[in-house]
Design a protein around this motif. Structure first.
Motif, PDB file in Angstrom:
ATOM      1  N   VAL A 171       0.864  -1.190   0.000  1.00 29.56           N
ATOM      2  CA  VAL A 171       0.000   0.000   0.000  1.00 29.56           C
ATOM      3  C   VAL A 171       0.899   1.238   0.000  1.00 29.56           C
ATOM      4  N   LEU A 172       0.814   2.021  -1.084  1.00 31.96           N
ATOM      5  CA  LEU A 172       1.581   3.256  -1.206  1.00 31.96           C
ATOM      6  C   LEU A 172       0.617   4.434  -1.290  1.00 31.96           C
ATOM      7  N   SER A 173       0.973   5.515  -0.631  1.00 33.77           N
ATOM      8  CA  SER A 173       0.142   6.718  -0.665  1.00 33.77           C
ATOM      9  C   SER A 173       0.983   7.872  -1.200  1.00 33.77           C
ATOM     10  N   PHE A 174       0.595   8.390  -2.390  1.00 29.84           N
ATOM     11  CA  PHE A 174       1.319   9.473  -3.044  1.00 29.84           C
ATOM     12  C   PHE A 174       0.748  10.818  -2.596  1.00 29.84           C
ATOM     13  N   HIS A 175       1.626  11.747  -2.215  1.00 27.53           N
ATOM     14  CA  HIS A 175       1.167  13.044  -1.719  1.00 27.53           C
ATOM     15  C   HIS A 175       1.950  14.176  -2.362  1.00 27.53           C
ATOM     16  N   GLY A 176       1.250  15.267  -2.660  1.00 29.67           N
ATOM     17  CA  GLY A 176       1.902  16.439  -3.228  1.00 29.67           C
ATOM     18  C   GLY A 176       0.922  17.259  -4.034  1.00 29.67           C
ATOM     19  N   LYS A 182       2.113  12.439  -9.624  1.00 28.30           N
ATOM     20  CA  LYS A 182       1.499  11.292  -8.925  1.00 28.30           C
ATOM     21  C   LYS A 182       0.777  10.377  -9.908  1.00 28.30           C
ATOM     22  N   ASN A 183      -0.085  10.964 -10.727  1.00 26.78           N
ATOM     23  CA  ASN A 183      -0.823  10.171 -11.712  1.00 26.78           C
ATOM     24  C   ASN A 183       0.113   9.572 -12.750  1.00 26.78           C
ATOM     25  N   PHE A 279      -2.742   5.107  -3.509  1.00 27.08           N
ATOM     26  CA  PHE A 279      -3.633   6.223  -3.193  1.00 27.08           C
ATOM     27  C   PHE A 279      -2.949   7.513  -3.618  1.00 27.08           C
ATOM     28  N   LEU A 280      -3.659   8.330  -4.386  1.00 26.80           N
ATOM     29  CA  LEU A 280      -3.121   9.592  -4.892  1.00 26.80           C
ATOM     30  C   LEU A 280      -3.876  10.738  -4.237  1.00 26.80           C
ATOM     31  N   SER A 281      -3.140  11.640  -3.597  1.00 32.36           N
ATOM     32  CA  SER A 281      -3.803  12.686  -2.815  1.00 32.36           C
ATOM     33  C   SER A 281      -3.006  13.982  -2.846  1.00 32.36           C
ATOM     34  N   ASN A 282      -3.725  15.116  -2.801  1.00 31.54           N
ATOM     35  CA  ASN A 282      -3.087  16.429  -2.662  1.00 31.54           C
ATOM     36  C   ASN A 282      -2.785  16.756  -1.209  1.00 31.54           C
ATOM     37  N   LEU A 283      -3.306  15.940  -0.290  1.00 29.21           N
ATOM     38  CA  LEU A 283      -3.049  16.176   1.131  1.00 29.21           C
ATOM     39  C   LEU A 283      -1.547  16.121   1.408  1.00 29.21           C
ATOM     40  N   GLY A 284      -1.114  16.955   2.316  1.00 22.36           N
ATOM     41  CA  GLY A 284       0.300  16.975   2.678  1.00 22.36           C
ATOM     42  C   GLY A 284       1.143  17.833   1.773  1.00 22.36           C
ATOM     43  N   ASP A 338       2.015   1.367   3.827  1.00 20.45           N
ATOM     44  CA  ASP A 338       3.418   0.974   3.977  1.00 20.45           C
ATOM     45  C   ASP A 338       4.375   2.138   3.757  1.00 20.45           C
ATOM     46  N   PHE A 339       4.098   2.963   2.749  1.00 20.38           N
ATOM     47  CA  PHE A 339       4.980   4.087   2.446  1.00 20.38           C
ATOM     48  C   PHE A 339       4.159   5.311   2.063  1.00 20.38           C
ATOM     49  N   PHE A 340       4.502   6.448   2.668  1.00 26.92           N
ATOM     50  CA  PHE A 340       3.972   7.736   2.234  1.00 26.92           C
ATOM     51  C   PHE A 340       5.010   8.321   1.274  1.00 26.92           C
ATOM     52  N   VAL A 341       4.615   8.521   0.038  1.00 28.47           N
ATOM     53  CA  VAL A 341       5.554   8.932  -1.002  1.00 28.47           C
ATOM     54  C   VAL A 341       5.366  10.420  -1.286  1.00 28.47           C
ATOM     55  N   PRO A 342       6.326  11.270  -0.919  1.00 25.82           N
ATOM     56  CA  PRO A 342       6.183  12.712  -1.149  1.00 25.82           C
ATOM     57  C   PRO A 342       6.617  13.111  -2.558  1.00 25.82           C
ATOM     58  N   PHE A 343       5.826  13.978  -3.177  1.00 27.07           N
ATOM     59  CA  PHE A 343       6.161  14.546  -4.478  1.00 27.07           C
ATOM     60  C   PHE A 343       6.443  16.033  -4.270  1.00 27.07           C
ATOM     61  N   LEU A 344       7.676  16.425  -4.504  1.00 27.51           N
ATOM     62  CA  LEU A 344       8.112  17.787  -4.245  1.00 27.51           C
ATOM     63  C   LEU A 344       7.565  18.753  -5.294  1.00 27.51           C
TER      64      LEU A 344
END
Length: 405
Positions: A171-176, A182-183, A279-284, A338-344
Motif C-alpha cells: 500500500v503506497l500513498s502518493f502526496h503532493g 502522482k498520476n 492512493f493519490l492525494s493532494n493532502l500533505g 506501507d509508504f507515504f511517497v512525497p512529491f516535491l
C-alpha cells in the motif's frame, strides 16, 4: 482438438513453428513414406553410391524426425490451448518426454507471440511482466525533480514483487501538489507491471468524484467497491488498485476496503496479499512545499531532503482532525499504509524538462527559447520567490499547442 481447428486458430504462427523446426515436419512425413530422391531416381541399386543399409538408416531417421515434429506440434498446441489435451494425452509420447532446452525457448517465444493478440489463460496473470528495471529507467528519464518518489517506488515495488510470500498487500500513498507526477507514476507502474498497462483486467482505477460522487449513496458504493475488488483479486492474484483524489473519498469507503489491505489471516478473508494499492492525494502538499522552500532558503539542494525528515511531518498533517478521509478512517492508526511517497513542488527548470518531453512525444522540434517560453506561461509561487510552479507540469502539453504551425 482436431488438426483443422489447430491450423485455423494458430494461423501465421504455423509458419514460424515450421521455420523453428527447420522444415523437418514436411521432410519427415515425406521421408516416412519413401526417400525424397526415390521418385526422381527410382529404386536405389544394391551397389549404388548410398547402399541399401545407408538408405534404410536415412529413411528411419526421417521417420523419427517426423515423429519428433508431431510431438513438438502437439506439445505446443496443449501449452497454448488447454481444452482437448486430455484425450490426446493417451496417444502422447511416453511419460517424462519434454522439449529440449532450445525447443522450450522457441515455445516460449511463440506462446508469448500468440498471447500478445489475446487472452491465453483463465486469468489476467498470464500478461504480467513486472519489468522493474524498465520502471526504474523510465522514472529516471521521465520523472523530473522527484528523487524521493523514484527511490521509494522502485525499492518498494522490487522488494514486494521479489518476496515469495508477502504477509499483506503493498500500500503506497502518493502526496503532493497537483501536477507533480502522482498520476504519471501510477500509470507508469501499471504499464511496467502488466503488458496491457491501464487497460489490463488486473488494473482498477477509481476516481473519487467520478465513481463515488454522492455521499448519500455511500452504502451502495461500499458494496460495489468490495465486489469489484474481490472479483479482480479472484481473477488476478497480482492486482493493482489506484484511487485518485483519495482525500475526497468518504472515510467509510476506505474502512470498507481495509480488510483487503490488512495482514492475511486465512479466516474467510479474500487473499489479496499479491495486490498493490496506490492512493493519490493532494493532502500533505503544503508540508512538503514548506520543507522544500526551507531547504532552498538555507542554500541547500532539494536532493538533500530525506524521507526520514519529510515523512514525519507528512504523517502529522494527515492525522490532523480535518475533513479528510485519512484522518477519519482507520488506515493510519492501524498502519496499513506501507509508504507515504512525497512529491516535491517543481521548479522552473523542471517545467522546461517537461516541455522538452512534450515536444519529443509529438515528434516536434524545439529550441531553448521555446522551452523558456512554455515555462514562463506557468504561474510560480510564493509571491516573493516565484520558485515553484503552482500547476506543476499539468498543463505543459497543452501549452505547446501555441508553437504548432
Amino acid at each position: 482438438m482436431g488438426q483443422g481447428r489447430l491450423w485455423a486458430r494458430l494461423g501465421p504462427a504455423c509458419c514460424l513453428l515450421l521455420l523453428l523446426l527447420g522444415g523437418s515436419a514436411g521432410l519427415g512425413s515425406q521421408g516416412a513414406a519413401r526417400g525424397p530422391w526415390e521418385e526422381e531416381q527410382g529404386p536405389v541399386a544394391e551397389g549404388g553410391p548410398w547402399g541399401r543399409a545407408r538408405y534404410e538408416a536415412v529413411k528411419k531417421h526421417l521417420g523419427a524426425v517426423s515423429a519428433l515434429s508431431k510431438r513438438y506440434w502437439q506439445y505446443l498446441a496443449c501449452k497454448v490451448w488447454q481444452e482437448g489435451c486430455e484425450e490426446e494425452e493417451e496417444s502422447s509420447p511416453r511419460p517424462g518426454w519434454s522439449l529440449p532446452l532450445v525447443g522450450q525457448d522457441y515455445l516460449e517465444i511463440l506462446s508469448a507471440w500468440y498471447c500478445s493478440f489475446g487472452k491465453c489463460c483463465k486469468t489476467g496473470d498470464c500478461r504480467v511482466v513486472n519489468n522493474i528495471t524498465g520502471l526504474e529507467a523510465d522514472l529516471n528519464g521521465q520523472l523530473h525533480g522527484q528523487h524521493l518518489a523514484k527511490e521509494v517506488v522502485v525499492q518498494a515495488m522490487r522488494g514486494f514483487l521479489q518476496s515469495p510470500r508477502p504477509q499483506k498487500p503493498l500500500v503506497l500513498s502518493f502526496h503532493g501538489w497537483s501536477g507533480t507526477g502522482k498520476n504519471f507514476v501510477a500509470r507508469m507502474v501499471a504499464s511496467h507491471l502488466y503488458r496491457d498497462g491501464m487497460k489490463s483486467e488486473c488494473v482498477r482505477l477509481f476516481i473519487s468524484l467520478f465513481h463515488f460522487p454522492h455521499h448519500k449513496y455511500v452504502d451502495s458504493y461500499k458494496a460495489q467497491l468490495k465486489k469489484q475488488i474481490s472479483e479482480t483479486v479472484q481473477l488476478c492474484k497480482q492486482s493493482l488498485f489506484i484511487f485518485d483524489e483519495a482525500e475526497k473519498l468518504h472515510f467509510s469507503l476506505l474502512d470498507a476496503i481495509k480488510p483487503f489491505m490488512a495482514h492475511y489471516n486465512n479466516k474467510g478473508q479474500v487473499d489479496s496479499r499479491r495486490s498493490v494499492f496506490l492512493f493519490l492525494s493532494n493532502l500533505g502538499g503544503n508540508s512538503i512545499n514548506e520543507v522544500a522552500l526551507d531547504f532552498w532558503r538555507a542554500g541547500r539542494a532539494r536532493e538533500e531532503i530525506s524521507m526520514e525528515f519529510l515523512e514525519q511531518r507528512l504523517r502529522l498533517e494527515l492525522q490532523e482532525p480535518a475533513e479528510n478521509s485519512y484522518a477519519r478512517s482507520h488506515l493510519l492508526e492501524e498502519n496499513l499504509i506501507d509508504f507515504f511517497v512525497p512529491f516535491l513542488p517543481l521548479e522552473y527548470h523542471h517545467v522546461k524538462l517537461c516541455a522538452r518531453d512534450a515536444f519529443l512525444a509529438r515528434g516536434l522540434p524545439y529550441s531553448e527559447a521555446a522551452l523558456d517560453e512554455v515555462a514562463r506561461m506557468m504561474v510560480f509561487v510564493p509571491k516573493e520567490e516565484k520558485l515553484f510552479s503552482a500547476q506543476g507540469c499539468k498543463s505543459v502539453s497543452q501549452r505547446i499547442n501555441y508553437f504548432l504551425p
